[in-house]
Design an enzyme around this catalytic site. Structure first.
Site, PDB file in Angstrom:
ATOM      1  N   GLU A  75       8.118   4.380   8.109  1.00  9.78           N
ATOM      2  CA  GLU A  75       7.854   4.382   9.548  1.00  9.78           C
ATOM      3  C   GLU A  75       8.141   5.719  10.213  1.00  9.78           C
ATOM      4  OE1 GLU A  75       8.920  -0.077  10.904  1.00  9.78           O
ATOM      5  OE2 GLU A  75      10.229   0.821   9.430  1.00  9.78           O
TER       6      GLU A  75
ATOM      7  N   GLY B 200       0.820  -1.205   0.000  1.00  5.64           N
ATOM      8  CA  GLY B 200       0.000   0.000   0.000  1.00  5.64           C
ATOM      9  C   GLY B 200       0.853   1.253   0.000  1.00  5.64           C
TER      10      GLY B 200
END
Ligand SMILES: Cc1cc2nc3c(=O)[nH]c(=O)nc-3n(C[C@H](O)[C@H](O)[C@H](O)COP(=O)(O)OP(=O)(O)OC[C@H]3O[C@@H](n4cnc5c(N)ncnc54)[C@H](O)[C@@H]3O)c2cc1C
Ligand code: SF4
Lengths: 706, 329
Positions: free
Chosen positions: A671, A472
């Site tokens: 992240e 994604g």
């Protein structure tokens, strides 16, 4: 032969090339692949005790139910290798037996598997399986079992369990200004939109599993080891992944059970975990207690930083989140102490969850830094700048690039930080108190060994292949951009094929290494093809395999400390009567090397920031110490941020190109956005209310009490 | 989910009859609550009677100047109705504070009133629960009871009723109309619809098996300004920790009277007449709001994780009454 040179697509905010397929339903996710033969449907029956053994299973009712083809329990499941010791070097590639014996090791562990002609028939029959347990008293509750804490050999990704630079205790004793605060972070879950699912089909002695995996090579090894068949007999396909966040790094029950079912029935079998099952069967971010101590001079220079962590682990499989690891590199204090301890509870083990380590660790550290700045009466932005360092205090080497100060300054300017309420409870808007908060972001930059092939056909169309996954994040798109730019062809001419274990091996998606690793391999392959094409005038097919070495074999990862940095700025409103906290706006400033696609990278940052908000304010899986299950184990009661909670979240990148990171100069962004985001919100809540909540998530009752 | 048969009812009495005839039958309307419970194995009807297409989907003005709301009017349609928004904004606000747009499009007026508790031990068939399995015990006592009741609970069950709509309807003195299999109809005041859990938490309402809700009747609106305030853990798509439905009649800074009902604190929308009587009894509005808050929470008792609701409810009552009175603190 020559190619047309078109505009440079790398870095452009190109729309996802798979976007249309996704929004029109044309991109099959794991449960949706259509095979020639109609599949049978499998449903998992979970254990309803935390510890003990299955004394008896009555499967007769299920076996007799309409449409049922197979009921598998530990009594008739195929023989599998034992799971082995709780520590394993390659944990994502190890065998994972299911229904292997009569033991129950945690609530929700599969105890039976029902396969039927339809999903409805399988689910109805699954409810007819009755299990009699011999329950043992489980060890549950982190606080209650702290005495049993132990030091693991290493923490996640092989980092040191403890570190100590300088003499922290002496520095702390000398003060003169100190903070000693204990924070508590809740168990949190990945909650990818797409649940764990798999379709297995056999052709002779070869099995193909279409599943939702972040790393197909590991899934392939794990399945081969579990089935005890040669690696070549296993094919894993994972072309589209509806979110992973670490929860799909390892192979899980649905893959193994689908393979068993399909082999026994000689037809494809598909299995999806229910949302409730995902809460107990794919790992989570472990609950942790974090003690942070800081000492500083009166002008705000840190003299000591200590970060000690106690977290839940499991006797089945050890997982030590690297919660205090970034504390080793964030600030240039002369003494830094970090420590990780584990407490075994009868639950499933922890797993990496987006930014393992930094996400919970910075929640505590960056709250403590704010507490210190407040105590000193300093601007928390300036205090962070004052403690910047260009040398990694742990590794004693320079950072490959470190633009934390630029992020803080530029972010502060764009956010309007100078207008901040200087003291808590200073600003109001009607019945709400307004607060601003800031926090730093840090996240290691990794590079994994990766290979890819690039093929240029006679018609000048280009095909890229690697077993890399797109979870994604936009991998399809950036790899097309890199190939198009290097070969000088339009983006439209490039097709990218991913997530098939028949393609060259990548490190998969995880740890934010995916883009840099796979794009470097594609760049290398494209360069080779280009070189070959330059040598001839022939119009033929050209193909080359390119690769990049992992960081362990790359000198610049030894000579330099490699991290990405950022700064978050948040404004919240807290209702004085009800304690309700609402984010008003948030801005993230990030330095992550060269950005390969401005649009998908920004989406990554914003997605991470939203999760940071969510984990600071909402997310808490409550484990009932009497039963061992997640009480609020569905998305109705495990609250993740809804749209109305994140009204105005924006992010930008400062200019950077890190030539020490890889040939592209790019670093990981997946992240970074969550790192520190929650702390900025927590600090804003303090600035608004004067209440310092150290127990996350910060729910309204905690603000009201304070 | 256990297999079931299904029929679509042709009229209200026939629907009621079809359910009354079989102890294992149930009505289904929007299905947004029942289907979830069936998937979880909590509800196991063997026969479903679909009432969603009965011609009970209109809102009409009644002769006394009130409204007549068919049981099949969808939550979204009810919230958007101009007459509701004009005369009963409390109801419109309460509906819009509930669930999500998609759910409100499917949820019916009757189904909303009869939705089951969100107690997570009730919805998990592996844990003891007196409501689901009488006599097995209440796991919420001594367990995770953040969303549970602080008023009117019993040691048998401390669950809350989750509806927002019902809280507004209770404050508005709504009446619930029903029909039974034999064609008999009756009207039940909202305040009398839900049963005390001490009488056995498995039966939540006074409705008999097969008794179908056909409509809700709203009397003309009470004088005063109406405000619905829902306090929840996230900004949308969460059930109320505490909600307050308030109507305050105030003129020239003087409070003359009003209504007050609470959600999220009990097994039913909680309305206390002593609390309403204090409205207007004190000369200073703030004093009367504080007195109302104390009266409404009289006898409240927390169970650990939900202790905070008592103070939260009082704070929210004071603030909502002040907002409704137009006296900002
Ligand atoms: C994720 C989620 C969030 C939600 N959030 C909220 C919220 O914040 N606030 C809120 O108030 N609600 C909320 N809801 C609940 C929602 O409002 C209810 O599910 C809905 O109103 C039920 O209506 P329905 O028509 O779908 O009922 P159904 O599911 O069809 O039926 C519910 C029950 O009522 C019975 N029944 C239905 N109609 C009749 C009738 N006419 N006569 C007699 N019995 C009948 C059925 O047999 C069943 O027992 C939420 C639901 C979900 C799933
Ligand atoms: S509170 Fe009521 S519904 Fe919840 S477990 Fe107890 S008895 Fe069951």
């Amino acid at each position: 032969m020559a190619l047309d040179i078109s505009a440079n697509p790398i870095g452009q905010p190109v729309d996802r090339i798979d976007g249309r397929l996704k929004v029109t339903g044309g991109a099959p996710y794991a449960y949706e692949h259509r095979l020639e033969r109609a599949p049978a449907y499998g449903v998992i029956v979970p254990a309803t005790i935390a510890k003990g053994r299955v004394r008896a299973i009555d499967a007769a009712g299920a076996e007799a139910a309409p449409g049922v083809l197979l009921v598998m329990t530990h009594r008739n499941a195929p023989k599998q290798p034992a799971f082995g010791p709780p520590r394993a070097s390659a944990r994502f590639a190890r065998a994972r037996p299911y229904l292997g014996d009569d033991r129950v090791r945690h609530w929700g562990e599969p105890v039976a598997f029902v396969v039927a002609e339809t999903f409805e028939a399988a689910r109805a029959a699954a409810a007819l399986v009755t299990v009699e347990y011999e329950a043992e008293t489980p060890a549950l509750g982190l606080e209650r079992h702290l005495k049993a804490a132990y030091a693991p050999e290493t923490i996640n990704v092989g980092m040191k369990t403890d570190t100590s630079e300088g003499d922290f205790e002496a520095a702390f004793a000398a003060g003169p200004v100190t903070v000693d605060a204990t924070y508590h972070v809740a168990q949190q879950h990945h909650m990818a939109l797409e649940p764990h699912a798999a379709i297995a089909s056999w052709d002779g002695d070869e099995v193909t599993v279409r599943t939702s995996a972040q790393n197909v090579a590991n899934t392939r090894k794990a399945l081969a080891a579990t089935l005890e068949i040669p690696l070549e007999k296993v094919r894993i396909m994972s072309p589209y992944v509806g979110g992973g966040f670490g929860g799909k790094l390892g192979m899980r029950a649905e893959v193994v059970l689908a393979a068993f079912g399909a082999r026994a029935l000689k037809r494809p079998v598909k299995v999806a975990q229910t949302r409730q099952q995902v809460f107990s069967n794919v790992g989570h971010r472990p609950e942790a207690i974090q003690k942070v101590r800081l000492s500083a001079t009166r002008d705000g220079r840190l003299t000591g930083v200590s970060h000690e962590v106690w977290m839940q682990s499991s006797p089945i499989e050890e997982f030590a989140e690297q919660t205090a690891s970034s504390t080793r590199a964030l600030y240039g204090a002369p003494s830094i102490l970090t420590r990780h301890r584990l407490v075994n509870l009868d639950m499933q083990g922890g797993e990496p969850v987006r930014a393992p380590g930094e996400a919970p660790g910075l929640l505590a550290l960056e709250s403590a830094v704010d507490e210190l700045a407040h105590k000193l009466g300093l601007d928390p932005v300036e205090m962070r700048i004052l403690n910047d360092t260009q040398i990694d205090p742990e590794k004693k080497v320079p950072f490959s690039s470190r633009k934390l100060v630029e992020c803080l300054r530029e972010g502060a300017a764009r956010f309007g930080w100078s207008d901040r309420p200087k003291a808590p409870r200073e600003r109001r808007d009607g019945p709400t108190l307004i607060g601003y908060g800031v926090a730093a972001a840090i996240r290691p930059n990794y590079l994994g060994p990766c290979a890819a092939t690039v093929r240029v056909a006679e018609d000048r169309t280009v095909r890229v292949r690697t077993d890399m996954t797109d979870i994604g994040t936009g991998t399809y798109t950036i790899l097309a951009q890199v190939a198009a730019e290097e070969l000088g062809v339009p983006l439209k001419a490039v097709t990218v094929e991913l997530g098939d274990s028949r393609f060259p091996v990548s490190p998969g998606s995880g740890g934010s290494w995916g883009a840099a690793s796979s794009a470097s391999a594609v760049l290398d392959a494209a360069r080779k093809v280009k070189a070959e094409m330059a040598r001839t005038d022939e119009a033929r097919v050209f193909e080359a395999t390119g690769s990049v070495k992992g960081m362990r074999e790359t000198q610049s990862y030894k000579d330099f400390s490699q991290y990405c940095f950022g700064a978050h700025f948040a404004e919240v409103a807290v209702d004085e009567d009800t304690g309700e906290i609402r984010l008003r706006r948030m801005l993230g400033a990030f330095a992550a090397g060269r950005i390969l696609n401005a649009k998908t990278a920004r989406s990554q940052m914003i997605g991470g920031m939203i999760w940071g908000v969510s984990s600071a304010l909402f997310e808490e899986a409550v484990v009932d110490p009497r039963f061992g299950h997640v009480v609020n184990g569905d998305l109705g009661e495990y609250h993740v941020a809804a749209h109305a909670d994140v009204p105005n979240v924006d992010a930008f990148f400062v200019d950077e190109h890190d030539d020490k990171a890889n040939p592209l100069g790019a670093k990981g962004v997946g992240e970074l956005g969550i790192c520190g985001a929650g702390a900025a919100v927590a600090n804003a809540v303090f600035n608004a209310t004067g209440v310092r909540v150290r127990e996350f998530p910060i729910t309204l009752d905690k603000v009201l009490i304070g | 989910m256990t297999p079931f048969t299904y029929e679509r009812a042709i009229d209200a009495a026939a629907a009621a009859r079809a359910v009354a005839e079989r102890p294992d039958a149930a009505f289904i309307a929007g299905g947004t609550n029942l289907v979830d419970l069936m998937k979880l194995g909590v509800a196991r009807p063997k026969h479903l009677v679909d009432v969603s297409r009965l011609k009970l989907d209109t809102i009409a003005e009644s002769e006394d100047g009130g409204l007549f709301i068919g049981a099949q009017v969808k939550n979204s349609a009810l919230a958007a109705d101009a007459r509701v928004r004009g005369a009963y904004p409390l109801l419109s606000r309460a509906l819009l504070a509930g669930a999500s747009g998609q759910l409100r499009n499917a949820a019916s007026t009757g189904g909303n009133l009869l939705q089951r508790t969100r107690c997570p031990y009730f919805t998990n068939t592996a844990t003891p629960c007196n409501k689901r399995s009488p006599g097995s015990g209440c796991s919420a006592l001594g367990g995770f009871n953040r969303i549970h009741a602080v008023l009117g609970a019993s040691d048998a069950c401390i669950a809350t009723h989750p509806s927002d709509m019902a809280v507004a309807m209770t404050a508005l003195d709504a009446q619930v109309r029903t029909v039974t299999g034999d064609g008999a109809t009756r009207e039940i005041p909202m305040s009398g619809l839900y049963r005390d859990p001490a009488q056995g938490p498995e039966a939540e309402t006074v409705l008999t098996h097969g008794e179908l809700i056909t409509a809700v009747r709203l009397p003309p609106p009470p004088p005063g300004r109406q405000v619905y305030r829902k306090v929840r853990d996230r900004a949308s798509y969460a059930f109320a920790l505490v909600s307050v439905a308030a109507v305050v009649d105030a003129r020239d800074g003087q409070v003359l009277g009003g209504r007050l009902a609470l959600g999220g604190v009990a097994h039913k929308p909680w309305r206390v007449s002593e609390a309403e009587q204090t409205l207007g009894a004190e000369s200073r509005p703030e004093a009367s709001f504080a007195a109302a808050a104390d009266a409404a929470l009289k006898g409240a008792h927390g169970y650990g994780a939900n202790d905070f609701k008592i103070d939260l409810a009082k704070r929210t009552i004071r603030r909502t009454l002040a907002d409704a009175a137009g006296v900002s603190s």
